[in-house]
Design an enzyme around this catalytic site. Structure first.
Site, PDB file in Angstrom:
ATOM      1  CE1 TYR A  55      -8.172  71.300 -37.030  1.00 50.06           C
ATOM      2  CE2 TYR A  55      -9.540  72.824 -38.268  1.00 50.06           C
ATOM      3  CZ  TYR A  55      -8.296  72.347 -37.929  1.00 50.06           C
ATOM      4  OH  TYR A  55      -7.164  72.894 -38.484  1.00 50.06           O
ATOM      5  CG  HIS A 121      -4.812  68.395 -41.029  1.00 56.48           C
ATOM      6  ND1 HIS A 121      -5.980  68.311 -40.307  1.00 56.48           N
ATOM      7  CD2 HIS A 121      -4.108  69.397 -40.459  1.00 56.48           C
ATOM      8  CE1 HIS A 121      -5.985  69.223 -39.352  1.00 56.48           C
ATOM      9  NE2 HIS A 121      -4.852  69.889 -39.417  1.00 56.48           N
ATOM     10  N   PRO A 201      -1.878  82.687 -36.044  1.00 56.35           N
ATOM     11  CG  PRO A 201      -3.361  84.152 -37.115  1.00 56.35           C
ATOM     12  CD  PRO A 201      -3.199  82.707 -36.703  1.00 56.35           C
ATOM     13  CG  LEU A 202      -4.043  86.351 -33.271  1.00 54.13           C
ATOM     14  CD1 LEU A 202      -5.433  86.634 -32.726  1.00 54.13           C
ATOM     15  CD2 LEU A 202      -3.333  87.647 -33.631  1.00 54.13           C
ATOM     16  N   GLY A 203      -0.221  83.478 -32.058  1.00 49.37           N
ATOM     17  CA  GLY A 203       0.572  82.732 -31.089  1.00 49.37           C
ATOM     18  C   GLY A 203      -0.281  81.988 -30.083  1.00 49.37           C
ATOM     19  NE  ARG A 204      -0.210  76.343 -31.146  1.00 51.67           N
ATOM     20  CZ  ARG A 204      -0.947  75.590 -31.970  1.00 51.67           C
ATOM     21  NH1 ARG A 204      -2.249  75.505 -31.777  1.00 51.67           N
ATOM     22  NH2 ARG A 204      -0.391  74.947 -32.981  1.00 51.67           N
ATOM     23  CG  PHE A 206       2.261  84.828 -25.900  1.00 50.58           C
ATOM     24  CD1 PHE A 206       2.447  84.701 -24.540  1.00 50.58           C
ATOM     25  CD2 PHE A 206       3.157  85.611 -26.624  1.00 50.58           C
ATOM     26  CE1 PHE A 206       3.495  85.350 -23.899  1.00 50.58           C
ATOM     27  CE2 PHE A 206       4.204  86.262 -26.004  1.00 50.58           C
ATOM     28  CZ  PHE A 206       4.380  86.138 -24.640  1.00 50.58           C
TER      29      PHE A 206
END
Length: 333
Positions: A55, A121, A201-204, A206
């Protein structure tokens, strides 16, 4: 904040994925904003912080180390090896010597003597997973890491790795719009006593209603990784907006926000499931943390499954090139 077991550690039921603060979604926030968010997460009761050597090509670990090292006893620190930046390019390399060298670099950037949870990873298919995990086991024996994790691997690969050294956690994308772990990995983790850490978990964004129309999609930064993901093509996004409209209504009826609904759904998938949403917004951080107090009824869960049956998600989650780099089970298309 609810607590859950992550290998030998007790952590907050919601962790923080730190990637957004340095990597992948366009221009990162200013250092002061990123620092404030990390400290606010700690104050909100979040005790699992997830970073990686990849990252920002080390910048994210440096950020986490600089800000959180003085609070080291208050949280569980997770990082990753096996996929790093080399000469400005992302490289997958699971050779034992590379993993050990990456660990040394990460310890220095994170300003710590030991990493609590260290993930492979990506599985480098040129290197037997047993060899890569064996190198991580040596790092455990040397006291440089406390436990081992895997990311984006299949149930079969998990079992191979588990035969070499106990695996504390497996991390993969999992949400209402990415159900691949339901094929085999989620159950394998439960059977083996391995925690399942759900990234994106938030669909990137969406499922947090962060991309409510085609105009918002078109406005994404040129360097935003979603621009290369099939689900975020204009045609697929347009098709998925029908799902989003009904999804918003279900969230409202449940008395929570769309983001909280997505996180609360993951809590129903098993006591071993721990989501790690990422954000650059203090408001969204507090919204996500509050999801640990949302309880979903049977009717809500049934409505979500019915919605997915009526409005299946359009588009693959990765493009063809990226798909070759992961080992997760895939649904037939």
């Amino acid at each position: 904040m609810q607590q859950r077991q992550l290998g030998p550690f007790t952590v907050s039921a919601i962790g923080l994925g730190c990637m957004n603060l340095s990597h992948a979604y366009g221009t990162p926030p200013a250092p002061q904003q990123a620092e404030a968010l990390l400290l606010a997460a700690l104050d909100a009761g979040i005790t699992l912080f997830d970073t990686a050597a990849l990252y920002g090509f080390g910048a994210n670990e440096e950020l986490v180390g600089r800000v959180l090292a003085p609070q080291r006893s208050r949280f569980t620190l997770a990082s990753k090896c096996g996929m790093t930046g080399v000469d400005g390019k992302r490289v997958i390399d699971g050779r034992p010597a590379t993993l050990k060298r990456t660990c040394e670099d990460s310890l220095r950037r994170l300003r710590t003597e030991v990493i609590d949870l260290y993930y492979l990873h990506r599985w480098d298919r040129q290197v037997p997973v047993e060899d890569s995990v064996g190198a991580l086991a040596e790092l455990v024996r040397e006291g440089k890491i406390r436990s081992i994790g895997l990311s984006e691997v299949s149930a079969a690969t998990l079992r191979r790795a588990q035969a070499v050294h106990p695996i504390a956690a497996l991390q993969s994308e999992y949400s209402l719009w990415t159900r691949n772990p339901d094929i085999a990995v989620l159950d394998a983790c439960k059977q083996l006593g391995v925690s399942f850490v759900a990234f994106s978990p938030l669909g990137r964004g969406f499922l947090a209603d962060g991309l409510p129309d085609l105009a918002t999609l078109a406005a994404l930064d040129d360097k935003d990784i979603r621009r290369g993901m099939p689900r975020f093509s204009a045609a697929n996004h347009a098709a998925n907006l029908g799902f989003l409209a009904e999804y918003r209504a279900i969230a409202a009826a449940a008395g929570c926000t769309p983001a909280q609904l997505a996180l609360a759904w993951l809590f129903t998938r098993g006591e071993h499931v721990i989501p790690i949403p990422g954000t650059t917004s203090l408001a969204h951080l507090r919204e996500d943390a509050a999801a640990s107090r949302v309880a979903l009824g049977v009717d809500t869960l049934q409505q979500l499954e019915a919605l997915l049956a009526r409005q299946p998600i359009a588009g693959a989650r990765y493009n063809a090139a990226t798909q070759t780099e992961i080992d997760t089970e895939e649904f037939a298309r």
